[in-house]
Design a protein around this motif. Sequence first.
Motif, PDB file in Angstrom:
ATOM      1  N   ILE A  89      70.784  77.215 -57.207  1.00 48.93           N
ATOM      2  CA  ILE A  89      70.805  78.624 -56.778  1.00 48.93           C
ATOM      3  C   ILE A  89      70.250  78.742 -55.354  1.00 48.93           C
ATOM      4  O   ILE A  89      70.845  79.393 -54.487  1.00 48.93           O
ATOM      5  CB  ILE A  89      69.978  79.517 -57.736  1.00 48.93           C
TER       6      ILE A  89
ATOM      7  N   ARG B   1      81.092  79.658 -60.986  1.00 49.77           N
ATOM      8  CA  ARG B   1      82.022  80.669 -61.498  1.00 49.77           C
ATOM      9  C   ARG B   1      81.526  81.271 -62.807  1.00 49.77           C
ATOM     10  O   ARG B   1      81.508  82.483 -62.984  1.00 49.77           O
ATOM     11  CB  ARG B   1      83.413  80.034 -61.687  1.00 49.77           C
ATOM     12  N   TYR B   2      81.098  80.419 -63.738  1.00 48.23           N
ATOM     13  CA  TYR B   2      80.761  80.915 -65.076  1.00 48.23           C
ATOM     14  C   TYR B   2      79.343  81.474 -65.181  1.00 48.23           C
ATOM     15  O   TYR B   2      78.953  81.967 -66.236  1.00 48.23           O
ATOM     16  CB  TYR B   2      81.005  79.825 -66.129  1.00 48.23           C
ATOM     17  N   THR B   3      78.590  81.371 -64.108  1.00 48.91           N
ATOM     18  CA  THR B   3      77.246  81.960 -64.142  1.00 48.91           C
ATOM     19  C   THR B   3      77.090  83.051 -63.072  1.00 48.91           C
ATOM     20  O   THR B   3      76.007  83.597 -62.907  1.00 48.91           O
ATOM     21  CB  THR B   3      76.159  80.883 -63.886  1.00 48.91           C
ATOM     22  N   GLY B   4      78.178  83.352 -62.385  1.00 52.36           N
ATOM     23  CA  GLY B   4      78.130  84.428 -61.389  1.00 52.36           C
ATOM     24  C   GLY B   4      77.331  84.080 -60.149  1.00 52.36           C
ATOM     25  O   GLY B   4      76.846  84.962 -59.445  1.00 52.36           O
ATOM     26  N   LEU B   5      77.188  82.793 -59.863  1.00 50.07           N
ATOM     27  CA  LEU B   5      76.332  82.380 -58.737  1.00 50.07           C
ATOM     28  C   LEU B   5      77.103  82.146 -57.445  1.00 50.07           C
ATOM     29  O   LEU B   5      76.506  81.879 -56.412  1.00 50.07           O
ATOM     30  CB  LEU B   5      75.590  81.080 -59.080  1.00 50.07           C
ATOM     31  N   GLU B   6      78.413  82.231 -57.496  1.00 53.23           N
ATOM     32  CA  GLU B   6      79.195  81.756 -56.355  1.00 53.23           C
ATOM     33  C   GLU B   6      79.244  82.723 -55.168  1.00 53.23           C
ATOM     34  O   GLU B   6      79.750  82.359 -54.115  1.00 53.23           O
ATOM     35  CB  GLU B   6      80.620  81.424 -56.799  1.00 53.23           C
ATOM     36  N   SER B   7      78.727  83.929 -55.331  1.00 51.47           N
ATOM     37  CA  SER B   7      78.928  84.925 -54.274  1.00 51.47           C
ATOM     38  C   SER B   7      77.849  84.918 -53.192  1.00 51.47           C
ATOM     39  O   SER B   7      78.041  85.448 -52.119  1.00 51.47           O
ATOM     40  CB  SER B   7      79.008  86.322 -54.878  1.00 51.47           C
TER      41      SER B   7
ATOM     42  N   CYS C  37      81.050  73.999 -58.777  1.00 51.55           N
ATOM     43  CA  CYS C  37      82.028  75.089 -58.648  1.00 51.55           C
ATOM     44  C   CYS C  37      82.210  75.820 -59.978  1.00 51.55           C
ATOM     45  O   CYS C  37      82.209  77.054 -60.025  1.00 51.55           O
ATOM     46  CB  CYS C  37      83.373  74.549 -58.166  1.00 51.55           C
ATOM     47  N   TYR C  38      82.361  75.037 -61.061  1.00 52.84           N
ATOM     48  CA  TYR C  38      82.530  75.673 -62.375  1.00 52.84           C
ATOM     49  C   TYR C  38      81.252  76.400 -62.795  1.00 52.84           C
ATOM     50  O   TYR C  38      81.311  77.501 -63.334  1.00 52.84           O
ATOM     51  CB  TYR C  38      82.916  74.630 -63.434  1.00 52.84           C
TER      52      TYR C  38
ATOM     53  N   ALA D  62      72.387  79.863 -52.048  1.00 47.76           N
ATOM     54  CA  ALA D  62      72.007  81.088 -51.333  1.00 47.76           C
ATOM     55  C   ALA D  62      71.657  80.779 -49.870  1.00 47.76           C
ATOM     56  O   ALA D  62      72.054  81.517 -48.963  1.00 47.76           O
ATOM     57  CB  ALA D  62      70.820  81.746 -52.037  1.00 47.76           C
TER      58      ALA D  62
END
Lengths: 182, 290
Positions: free
Chosen positions: A16, A56-62, A52-53, A20
Amino acid sequence: MAIWKKTALALYFGFILLGAADMAADSYCFMEGKSYHSPRWAYVILHHPVACYTGRYTGLESGYGYFAPNVRSAFFVDVLIDSQVYRPQFASLNGYLRYEAAISQIFSDLYEPGSSKRMTQLVRKLDNLKLINIAEFTALSNRINNATHISMECYVLVANSLYEYRRHVSPKKLLIKKINFK
Amino acid sequence: MSSAKQQLYHNVWLPFFRISVPLLCLLELLSYQGDFKIFFSSKPIIHNALIASAADQLSITLPEAFIWVKQHLAAQMSYDRFICWVCWLYGIALVLVTVGLVTRLSALLALFLQLMIFRTFQDIQYGFDFFVTLSLFYILIFPCGKYFSLDARWQLHHRIISERTSLLVLQIHICIMYFFFGFDKLIGVNWRNGESMWRVLTEYNLTTVRFECLADTPVFLISGWATVLVEMCYPLFMNLSGTRRFWLMAVLLLHVLIGLIIGLYFFSLIMIILNLTAYYYPYVNKHTAG
């Protein structure tokens, strides 16, 4: 707590933090009009399929740069149909907000400094097609079915800065794209 | 007080989180009114072929799932009907999470469908979607079905991580988030000179309240710095018992104003839920008990 759980948590928070920090550096360089390249090790970690996966599945990519580093000017689209200006119509605020997100995404490619370096010819064509779709939707949402000629003008509203406002400078409406089609 | 009641008393944040997040998602789904088809249908605002061309392979998109369903389950189904079914399924999964019935499986299904619906068309996603994904993921791994749920009543719940660890994970994550919310603003010069706050309050303002009359005052400068400080110092002041209450109030006020002024009310609500979950409910009982 079991050691494997501690390790998993440390890896998770490390991921994370790294993501960030990398996005903060990227948006800083973008703001400065410089190109950003992550350190090799960071790039390898962040672009690994597992990362990457997980992202996506934990909402961390943004990343967390909302309204940051700076707040940019609002974008808007005017669609001219037989010399009359139209904008898309939405029934809900949520619909409008989603549309605004799409417009902002498309226009940031066209307008923001440094974006030209990122834009490939393919993305440019894709954005053009999306804008044409929006123009068509605007015509339909305003119940215009028999238009022969649609001209689309995309603007960025360069609102006055605080400094300019205090000096009564008029706001600018900057044309960033014009598309004509029949 | 019985042991079970005492446990619920200390972990009331878990059922709050499990109930409020899916309810907010349901509300968001219902809020589109007639606009849902503009983004999710066979004839959306941007053609499905263009949407598909921009999609990555990380999660299944609606068109991909539709092709699979057509090939394996229902050859005659139209795309619009398929989307309708997906939304119903998503709604049912959210209701099941709310009541706490097979909570983990329901949360997994809701997470999967949320990604399918809202991440297919990547251009229209905004902060709210990412935080919903995050929240559903945490409902999936936290022991959210342990309290005040049908799972608890029928003894269907199995714990992966403890309540204490879950809370710690959520708190650390939220602290990192807020630090970077503030830090990302701090590196932009416009948050430091009031310019960004000026733009937010004048350009992005959806209310009828005008802030231009304050142009000659230091309001924008002060509020810009206040936003950055509230966000960046969040990890410190939310973890000090003496300042937690005030900092929480400041953060909640910030989100209420974002919701009211910019109109990002769902984004604001999910952030308020995350804050209350991590830093209000775990401590409120301690205060009242104390």
